[in-house]
Scaffold this motif. Structure first.
Motif, PDB file in Angstrom:
ATOM      1  N   LEU A 298      44.456  35.085  36.527  1.00  0.00           N
ATOM      2  CA  LEU A 298      43.174  34.413  36.285  1.00  0.00           C
ATOM      3  C   LEU A 298      43.351  33.125  35.499  1.00  0.00           C
ATOM      4  O   LEU A 298      42.397  32.354  35.325  1.00  0.00           O
ATOM      5  CB  LEU A 298      42.235  35.341  35.500  1.00  0.00           C
ATOM      6  CG  LEU A 298      41.721  36.562  36.250  1.00  0.00           C
ATOM      7  CD1 LEU A 298      40.863  37.418  35.328  1.00  0.00           C
ATOM      8  CD2 LEU A 298      40.918  36.140  37.482  1.00  0.00           C
ATOM      9  N   TYR A 334      35.620  34.554  34.624  1.00  0.00           N
ATOM     10  CA  TYR A 334      36.757  35.311  35.150  1.00  0.00           C
ATOM     11  C   TYR A 334      36.331  36.277  36.262  1.00  0.00           C
ATOM     12  O   TYR A 334      37.065  36.488  37.227  1.00  0.00           O
ATOM     13  CB  TYR A 334      37.474  36.052  34.024  1.00  0.00           C
ATOM     14  CG  TYR A 334      38.318  35.149  33.131  1.00  0.00           C
ATOM     15  CD1 TYR A 334      39.190  34.206  33.670  1.00  0.00           C
ATOM     16  CD2 TYR A 334      38.258  35.260  31.744  1.00  0.00           C
ATOM     17  CE1 TYR A 334      39.968  33.383  32.852  1.00  0.00           C
ATOM     18  CE2 TYR A 334      39.042  34.437  30.919  1.00  0.00           C
ATOM     19  CZ  TYR A 334      39.887  33.505  31.491  1.00  0.00           C
ATOM     20  OH  TYR A 334      40.669  32.701  30.676  1.00  0.00           O
ATOM     21  N   TRP A 338      37.993  36.314  39.768  1.00  0.00           N
ATOM     22  CA  TRP A 338      38.624  37.564  40.232  1.00  0.00           C
ATOM     23  C   TRP A 338      38.120  37.923  41.629  1.00  0.00           C
ATOM     24  O   TRP A 338      38.919  38.185  42.533  1.00  0.00           O
ATOM     25  CB  TRP A 338      38.323  38.693  39.240  1.00  0.00           C
ATOM     26  CG  TRP A 338      38.628  40.070  39.762  1.00  0.00           C
ATOM     27  CD1 TRP A 338      37.746  40.924  40.377  1.00  0.00           C
ATOM     28  CD2 TRP A 338      39.894  40.744  39.755  1.00  0.00           C
ATOM     29  NE1 TRP A 338      38.384  42.092  40.737  1.00  0.00           N
ATOM     30  CE2 TRP A 338      39.711  42.017  40.368  1.00  0.00           C
ATOM     31  CE3 TRP A 338      41.163  40.412  39.280  1.00  0.00           C
ATOM     32  CZ2 TRP A 338      40.748  42.938  40.520  1.00  0.00           C
ATOM     33  CZ3 TRP A 338      42.192  41.324  39.433  1.00  0.00           C
ATOM     34  CH2 TRP A 338      41.991  42.572  40.044  1.00  0.00           C
ATOM     35  N   SER A 373      44.444  35.578  29.691  1.00  0.00           N
ATOM     36  CA  SER A 373      43.994  35.849  31.063  1.00  0.00           C
ATOM     37  C   SER A 373      45.178  36.138  31.993  1.00  0.00           C
ATOM     38  O   SER A 373      44.994  36.434  33.169  1.00  0.00           O
ATOM     39  CB  SER A 373      43.185  34.667  31.594  1.00  0.00           C
ATOM     40  OG  SER A 373      43.947  33.478  31.547  1.00  0.00           O
ATOM     41  N   CYS A 379      42.511  42.048  30.548  1.00  0.00           N
ATOM     42  CA  CYS A 379      41.441  41.750  31.512  1.00  0.00           C
ATOM     43  C   CYS A 379      40.606  42.998  31.791  1.00  0.00           C
ATOM     44  O   CYS A 379      39.380  42.919  31.934  1.00  0.00           O
ATOM     45  CB  CYS A 379      42.026  41.231  32.822  1.00  0.00           C
ATOM     46  SG  CYS A 379      42.822  39.616  32.690  1.00  0.00           S
ATOM     47  N   TRP A 384      36.945  41.471  32.416  1.00  0.00           N
ATOM     48  CA  TRP A 384      37.070  40.234  33.185  1.00  0.00           C
ATOM     49  C   TRP A 384      37.335  40.539  34.656  1.00  0.00           C
ATOM     50  O   TRP A 384      37.175  39.669  35.507  1.00  0.00           O
ATOM     51  CB  TRP A 384      38.234  39.380  32.641  1.00  0.00           C
ATOM     52  CG  TRP A 384      37.969  38.826  31.277  1.00  0.00           C
ATOM     53  CD1 TRP A 384      36.764  38.742  30.638  1.00  0.00           C
ATOM     54  CD2 TRP A 384      38.935  38.266  30.382  1.00  0.00           C
ATOM     55  NE1 TRP A 384      36.929  38.170  29.394  1.00  0.00           N
ATOM     56  CE2 TRP A 384      38.244  37.858  29.217  1.00  0.00           C
ATOM     57  CE3 TRP A 384      40.326  38.052  30.440  1.00  0.00           C
ATOM     58  CZ2 TRP A 384      38.888  37.262  28.129  1.00  0.00           C
ATOM     59  CZ3 TRP A 384      40.962  37.465  29.360  1.00  0.00           C
ATOM     60  CH2 TRP A 384      40.243  37.070  28.218  1.00  0.00           C
TER      61      TRP A 384
END
Lengths: 386, 386
Positions: A298, A334, A338, A373, A379, A384
């Motif tokens: 990410l 994020y 994603w 990240s 995450c 995220w």
């Protein structure tokens, strides 16, 4: 056969990168694993490495990875895995344990030969910064083949083995020009670096062919043999059409920092457009060879709030203070990235996040803000990703 | 002030127990932290300890703990925290980091003085197995007081400090008879162990009074000072009624293995009945002093499938092969115990699970089957708790 690969890399475990586990490099001048092994006294090196291997990844991590719904783990392996390249220490006991954890928790393993003597890319993650001479030494090319065949022999019948990747991120002219590894990762010893340069496509294809032939004889028919694309996604069509490879897949690594280096603007819309276009490229390649994204993350300069110049990190350079997002804004940014990324990678066979875990500290050393990240475990906790 | 404490212990981090991190003890004869420090060469000891402290607990763990909805972390502290008791290595840099992580992720910290020179209980977790002489040496009693006051001075103004616990699990006649520490944790050096015996209630109350007086002067009024009950939950009424303590809480440790040692049958119904009765006892004590359960776990012989004789573990004894439950059955058993336990502890001020993390391996060493229920991180991944 897995439906779609939903995987993660165990980076920083058996192959070290300073920025991923800075504490292992503390008190040394080493910028890479080669000099860590050479700078420390034998006993101190051994204690650090063995303790790290025992603690950084344990059964509990495999449990967590399985509980997050992931089905594959890509394990970077050093060329000294078998313990025949002192002063480096072999790592088979840890790998054996990992295979048994994977089997117990229903996860598959892709073994990834991540380093070779003299390095295939000159990156820190190739084992020795600023050196790229492996392909020039036929003895070391043979050595890499012997590591691959020994890995194949050792794990061929293990239920958890999904595939073997011949070599990670070998670098050809194109990426040599973009990444400029000799500048980005300066060599400590000019003598060791002398004559470093990119691999030729011709060499690489011939290495792949030889390694493929050796491994296909050893491995079960359903075990995948993966070729990294050398950062040239479209260069392989003729190779795959010319050879009747069985059960080969192409691995392509896709980072937003590459997009940034190629001029993509540092904002969400530009990233999404980039991914949209990349999806079409993946579809094109997938028409003649199964392709997966063996590394991605990410990480991007927009969320870090500062131009990272293609993913330069705080062990390499001091950055101006960055614009920090709120926790809620980060979740939003994020999550969007994603979803779009996974959707894009699933046009191919799927994806493997780089990486499961980082030992950075964004609180006590705020210059690491944003680099978290790269860390799937964070995450997950920070929601995220989903 | 926290509503109800929902906490976890960071066991095995700054205070070591062999069964929790067996890899740290590999290649030595040490059964406890004292001999680990004395048996290893200085450099090897240093490398193991520092690497362990850097890797075992990181920022990522605080993130995960916060994301699981926990609001307090109890940190066991060794008496050599300040680095003034060689060959042991001080641990303040790690503790400082932990305080900053806690603040960043909105978690409070209870500092728990877990060991003292010569030990307060003779357990392995007291620092030296089979030795219990601390209370007999006024110099070392004073030393413990100095560690407590220095901790209080260092962290009094840190937003994350919730409380300080004066000493962990001091042992009096009652538990001395039940646990038989000198048999359960044999001393390596009879000379060091000579004269070991339980503390008297009189000594302990006088120590608490002195420590309380010193700390109350230093700490902010809202910071809790916690007394461990010495495994005698009902022995403290007069003490609390006789003294006008401000902001003191009683810590009681409640393990099902204690229930088993007292004769509770090893089945779910018996455990639930035991907890039900325990809830009434907690209510009785809570009427005159706030009480929390500073240590507990899901561990029990029924789920392990073998009589663990009060929590003896595979580093101490080989067990017959156990009756293994299915993954689904374990979820059911542990969820029932989790719910009933938390409900019981919340009759008081709340609870702190022992422990966040264990480096055991139930796959490659199946004798550890069942001991994973001590590990909150696995309990979360396995959905044994919610």
């Amino acid at each position: 056969m897995l439906e779609k690969i939903k995987g993660v890399n165990l980076g920083g475990w058996l192959v070290l990168e300073k920025w991923m586990t800075p504490e292992l490099f503390e008190g040394t001048q080493a910028e890479d694993e080669y000099y860590l092994a050479h700078d420390l006294e034998k006993e101190a090196y051994q204690a650090r490495i063995l303790n790290h291997r025992s603690e950084f990844i344990t059964e509990a991590d495999f449990i967590r990875i399985a509980s997050a719904g992931l089905n594959l783990i890509r394990i970077p392996i050093p060329y000294f895995a078998f313990g025949d390249r002192p002063p480096f220490i072999g790592c088979l006991p840890y790998l054996d344990k990992a295979f048994n954890w994977a089997k117990a928790y229903d996860i598959k393993i892709l073994l990834d030969l991540h380093t070779v003597p003299g390095s295939q890319n000159g990156f820190d993650n190739g084992g020795i910064s600023g050196v790229c001479r492996w392909g020039q030494d036929p003895k070391e090319v043979d050595f890499a083949l012997s590591v691959l065949t020994r890995l194949a022999q050792r794990y061929r019948d293990h239920e958890a083995l999904w595939g073997i990747q011949l070599i990670n991120e070998p670098i050809t002219e194109k990426m040599w020009g973009t990444m400029k590894p000799l500048e980005r990762y300066p060599a400590r010893d000019p003598k060791l670096a002398a004559g470093s340069g990119p691999l030729s496509m011709k060499f690489l294809q011939s290495f792949y062919l030889e390694a493929y032939t050796k491994l296909r004889e050893i491995l079960l028919p359903e075990t995948v043999i993966a070729f990294h694309d050398a950062f040239e996604l479209h260069a392989w069509k003729d190779c795959f059409l010319d050879h009747a490879f069985e059960n080969v897949m192409l691995d392509t690594h896709q980072y937003l920092m590459f997009a940034e280096m190629e001029g993509t603007e540092q904002n969400l819309e530009a990233y999404l457009n980039y991914l949209e276009a990349l999806g079409k490229e993946i579809a094109e390649v997938a028409a003649y060879i199964p392709v997966f994204v063996g590394e991605w993350s990410l990480f991007n300069s927009y969320a870090v709030g500062v131009d990272t110049q293609g993913g330069i990190n705080p062990t390499q350079q001091t950055f101006d203070s960055n614009k920090q997002f709120s926790a809620e804004e980060l979740v939003e940014v994020y999550q969007i990235l994603w979803k779009k990324s996974v959707e894009t990678w699933n046009i191919g066979e799927g994806h493997m996040f780089w990486t499961y875990k980082l030992n950075i500290d964004t609180i006590n050393d705020p210059s690491w803000y944003g680099w978290d990240s790269w860390d799937l475990s964070r995450c997950l906790s920070k929601k995220w990703i989903s």
